[in-house]
Enzyme design. Structure first.
Site, PDB file in Angstrom:
ATOM      1  N   VAL A  10     -30.052 -20.051  28.229  1.00 17.77           N
ATOM      2  CA  VAL A  10     -30.920 -18.886  28.054  1.00 17.77           C
ATOM      3  C   VAL A  10     -30.111 -17.601  28.169  1.00 17.77           C
ATOM      4  O   VAL A  10     -30.675 -16.521  28.363  1.00 17.77           O
ATOM      5  CB  VAL A  10     -32.068 -18.882  29.091  1.00 17.77           C
ATOM      6  CG1 VAL A  10     -33.055 -20.000  28.821  1.00 17.77           C
ATOM      7  CG2 VAL A  10     -31.521 -18.967  30.523  1.00 17.77           C
ATOM      8  N   ARG A  50     -26.406 -16.465  26.289  1.00 17.16           N
ATOM      9  CA  ARG A  50     -25.923 -16.016  24.981  1.00 17.16           C
ATOM     10  C   ARG A  50     -25.361 -17.210  24.228  1.00 17.16           C
ATOM     11  O   ARG A  50     -24.695 -18.077  24.807  1.00 17.16           O
ATOM     12  CB  ARG A  50     -24.840 -14.927  25.127  1.00 17.16           C
ATOM     13  CG  ARG A  50     -25.386 -13.535  25.462  1.00 17.16           C
ATOM     14  CD  ARG A  50     -26.229 -12.972  24.336  1.00 17.16           C
ATOM     15  NE  ARG A  50     -26.696 -11.623  24.602  1.00 17.16           N
ATOM     16  CZ  ARG A  50     -27.853 -11.326  25.189  1.00 17.16           C
ATOM     17  NH1 ARG A  50     -28.648 -12.308  25.588  1.00 17.16           N
ATOM     18  NH2 ARG A  50     -28.217 -10.077  25.362  1.00 17.16           N
ATOM     19  N   GLU A  67     -27.381 -15.040  15.174  1.00 16.42           N
ATOM     20  CA  GLU A  67     -28.823 -14.782  15.204  1.00 16.42           C
ATOM     21  C   GLU A  67     -29.179 -13.698  14.205  1.00 16.42           C
ATOM     22  O   GLU A  67     -28.420 -12.747  14.025  1.00 16.42           O
ATOM     23  CB  GLU A  67     -29.249 -14.364  16.614  1.00 16.42           C
ATOM     24  CG  GLU A  67     -29.059 -15.472  17.647  1.00 16.42           C
ATOM     25  CD  GLU A  67     -29.613 -15.106  19.015  1.00 16.42           C
ATOM     26  OE1 GLU A  67     -30.093 -13.958  19.193  1.00 16.42           O
ATOM     27  OE2 GLU A  67     -29.584 -15.958  19.909  1.00 16.42           O
ATOM     28  N   HIS A  84     -34.913 -16.714  20.828  1.00 20.86           N
ATOM     29  CA  HIS A  84     -34.468 -15.626  21.703  1.00 20.86           C
ATOM     30  C   HIS A  84     -35.654 -14.802  22.211  1.00 20.86           C
ATOM     31  O   HIS A  84     -35.714 -13.583  22.047  1.00 20.86           O
ATOM     32  CB  HIS A  84     -33.457 -14.721  20.984  1.00 20.86           C
ATOM     33  CG  HIS A  84     -32.527 -14.022  21.939  1.00 20.86           C
ATOM     34  ND1 HIS A  84     -31.234 -13.703  21.602  1.00 20.86           N
ATOM     35  CD2 HIS A  84     -32.697 -13.580  23.211  1.00 20.86           C
ATOM     36  CE1 HIS A  84     -30.648 -13.081  22.618  1.00 20.86           C
ATOM     37  NE2 HIS A  84     -31.528 -12.993  23.612  1.00 20.86           N
TER      38      HIS A  84
END
Length: 323
Positions: free
Chosen positions: A228, A230, A259, A278
């Site tokens: 959780v 990067r 992303e 995310h």
């Protein structure tokens, strides 16, 4: 000021900040379009958009202020040379760490209880299956004991799992819920004893692909891995191989190296991966608390004072516009 995200959430536009930012013009754009919206911008909130030397050279920016913690896509040295302050918000004061920790626990429990399989079982005639696993009597390794790791520790302590931490500076210790705090050199040995691994570390150039093929080879067979923090912390090919080989039983991912992630990404579609886009920090509580700190820091900079929570110190800071 410019937000490199069209709105915080579908039902939370940036106009909600207007009462906290009197006199500021608030604009927003999708991350790929930042370079087309820099004219006249004094403050940039980048989210996941890269802030490159070219970006800094084209704009009159004086402050890059994140609406959260992550600044790994900001060219920090170039910003300092250009006189641009770069600031984050402290996760332990914004509700971000607590929000992310909530999601980390969701990922851990969903993986252990094989949630996706359980939901699908009745459609194929199954009932009372599959058998899951409990946290009771297990060992959970927390990699990173900053605000997120500490918040995860507080939440998991009541589940009967032994908590071990690995952090860059073990001499700083950890929260009381963590029974042992180790340094980075001890990561392989710690991985070998962990049933669950939760990554909440800060990302940087020194720990890119912290979880690589060697790290996953050290993992206890059948472990669950949750990230959780990067995506750059994980070698995704190595993670995929560990899942396919069965070395890892499951993974929970809220972050990816690139992303937004391609929906066809093999980790997004993998049957033993629970992937979320995310969203760890995207809660209303985080928005409200962050908004106050965010607006306060913009006010400090606009008044000519050094902003808080800066990660750099420009020797010749660009001055704010005269109001």
């Amino acid at each position: 000021m410019l937000f490199a995200r069209e709105r915080f959430a579908p039902d939370l536009p940036w106009s909600e900040l207007r009462p906290l930012l009197p006199g500021w013009e608030i604009t927003a754009c999708p991350p790929p379009d930042v370079s087309d919206h820099l004219d006249g911008v004094d403050v940039l909130c980048p989210f996941w958009s890269p802030v490159t030397p070219a970006t800094l050279g084209r704009a009159r920016l004086g402050l890059v202020q994140q609406f959260g913690v992550g600044l790994d896509k900001v060219a920090l040295d170039a910003a300092t040379d250009a006189g641009v302050w770069v600031c984050r918000l402290p996760g332990d004061r914004t509700g971000n760490a607590d929000s992310v920790a909530d999601l980390a626990v969701l990922h851990v429990l969903a993986a252990l209880r094989r949630l996706d399989e359980a939901r699908a079982a009745p459609s194929r005639g199954g009932w009372g299956e599959p058998m899951g696993r409990s946290l009771l009597g297990t060992t959970t390794l927390l990699v990173g004991l900053g605000a997120i790791g500490t918040a995860v520790a507080r939440r998991l302590a009541g589940f009967g799992t032994r908590l071990v931490g690995v952090r860059a500076h073990p001499e700083r210790g950890g929260p009381p819920e963590v029974s042992e705090v180790l340094g980075p050199d001890a990561l392989p040995a710690a991985l070998a004893t962990a049933d669950v691994v939760v990554c909440g570390a800060l990302a940087g150039p020194d720990n890119r692909h912290l979880f690589d093929a060697r790290a996953f080879a050290a993992v206890r067979p059948g472990a669950v891995f949750v990230n959780v923090a990067r995506g750059s912390l994980v070698d995704e090919d190595a993670l995929l191989a560990a899942l396919d080989s069965g070395r890892l039983a499951a993974a929970g991912l809220d972050v990816f190296d690139a992303e937004p992630a391609d929906p066809a990404h093999p980790l997004w579609t993998h049957p033993r991966v629970l992937a979320t886009p995310h969203v760890g920090g995207l809660t209303e509580a985080m928005f409200r608390r962050s908004a106050e700190l965010f607006a306060g820091n913009l006010a400090r900079w606009a008044d000519g004072r050094p902003p808080e929570w800066a990660v750099n110190e420009p020797p010749a800071p660009r001055t704010p516009p005269v109001s």
